[in-house]
Design an enzyme around this catalytic site. Sequence first.
Site, PDB file in Angstrom:
ATOM      1  CG  HIS A 199      -0.146  -0.088   2.598  1.00 20.02           C
ATOM      2  ND1 HIS A 199      -0.719  -0.869   3.300  1.00 20.02           N
ATOM      3  CD2 HIS A 199       0.551   0.778   3.266  1.00 20.02           C
ATOM      4  CE1 HIS A 199      -0.231  -0.411   4.553  1.00 20.02           C
ATOM      5  NE2 HIS A 199       0.610   0.336   4.196  1.00 20.02           N
ATOM      6  CG  HIS A 231       0.120   3.728   7.864  1.00 25.39           C
ATOM      7  ND1 HIS A 231      -0.917   2.982   7.595  1.00 25.39           N
ATOM      8  CD2 HIS A 231       1.264   3.359   7.313  1.00 25.39           C
ATOM      9  CE1 HIS A 231      -0.200   1.957   6.826  1.00 25.39           C
ATOM     10  NE2 HIS A 231       1.099   2.125   7.355  1.00 25.39           N
ATOM     11  CG  HIS A 247       8.514  -2.051   4.414  1.00 27.49           C
ATOM     12  ND1 HIS A 247       7.307  -2.723   3.978  1.00 27.49           N
ATOM     13  CD2 HIS A 247       7.361  -0.566   4.175  1.00 27.49           C
ATOM     14  CE1 HIS A 247       6.334  -2.904   4.508  1.00 27.49           C
ATOM     15  NE2 HIS A 247       5.823  -1.524   4.797  1.00 27.49           N
ATOM     16  CD  GLU A 276       2.929  -1.740   6.434  1.00 31.19           C
ATOM     17  OE1 GLU A 276       2.462  -0.785   6.853  1.00 31.19           O
ATOM     18  OE2 GLU A 276       2.766  -1.786   5.035  1.00 31.19           O
TER      19      GLU A 276
END
Length: 286
Positions: free
Chosen positions: A12, A59, A192, A239
């Site tokens: 995303h 977030h 990431h 995530e």
Amino acid sequence: MAMIVGGIATTHVPSIGKAIAEQKQRGPYWQPFFKGFDYVHNWLARIRPDIAVVFYNDHGLNFFLDKLPTFAVGAANEYRSEDEGWGIPVSRPIAGDAALSWHLINALVADEFDVTTCQEMLIDHAVTIPMALIWPGPAQPIKIVPIEINTVQHPLPSLSRCLKLGQAVGRALESYQHNLRVVIVGTGGLSHQLDGTRAGFINKEFDALCLDKLIAEPETLARISIHDLVKQSGTQGVEFLNWMAMRGALTGRVSELHRNYHIPISNTAAATVVYNNQTDLQQKAA
Ligand code: DHB
Ligand code: FE
């Protein structure tokens, strides 16, 4: 009875929104990523789901570090977004299905998942970017039930707990009395890390392991601890918890229909998968 037709998971990264706004999908940087969605669009045209249950992490738009539920379920008929400061256009509101949300919430709490119920819920890039990728165009022709998982502030739920949450959502969907075709979406990942001395960290080998095992052996991945997951996939690679929940909600025989993996998009190992969910109900309908 709701029928769970399959699952989609995708990265995303917010800059995808900028690429869409500037129509750079076929440019050299973006093409290897966006081409992974041709399959998704063709599959959806055949499968025609009515609703998407979306596992994602907020977030800081709807929840912040002061109050951050481990699991929260949207129970609204519309979900708005707002400017998060990424320099991308704010998406149009996406329709919800409050009746299905309340059914899921009741079933989850009865199943000992004490989720937070959100009758108002802002959706951030972790919902709007995947929606724009999966259903391109100015407005999405589908309703959603957003389910937030805390992947941001420790302690995080375990991979095992997220798999079980997904399984409980799958059971709850199959006890819904209305005939709906449901697709399950998981967003974020893969490896990431945006912060600290390891910023930019990507782990291709671990991502491949996750993609391979998620289909038929999610329980093997569920044994990995959160600290090992952070080590192997980066602080934001966690995530993957959303992917695990998506996989859990696929109640039948699961097979991989499509996989695209491309390094990097922004700081992220960008991955997209489509899973088929072969349930007894589908077999009878066929
Ligand atoms: C990026 C990735 C994310 O998952 C996110 O939420 C924000 C930014 C990135 O790689 O830029
Ligand atoms: Fe993210």
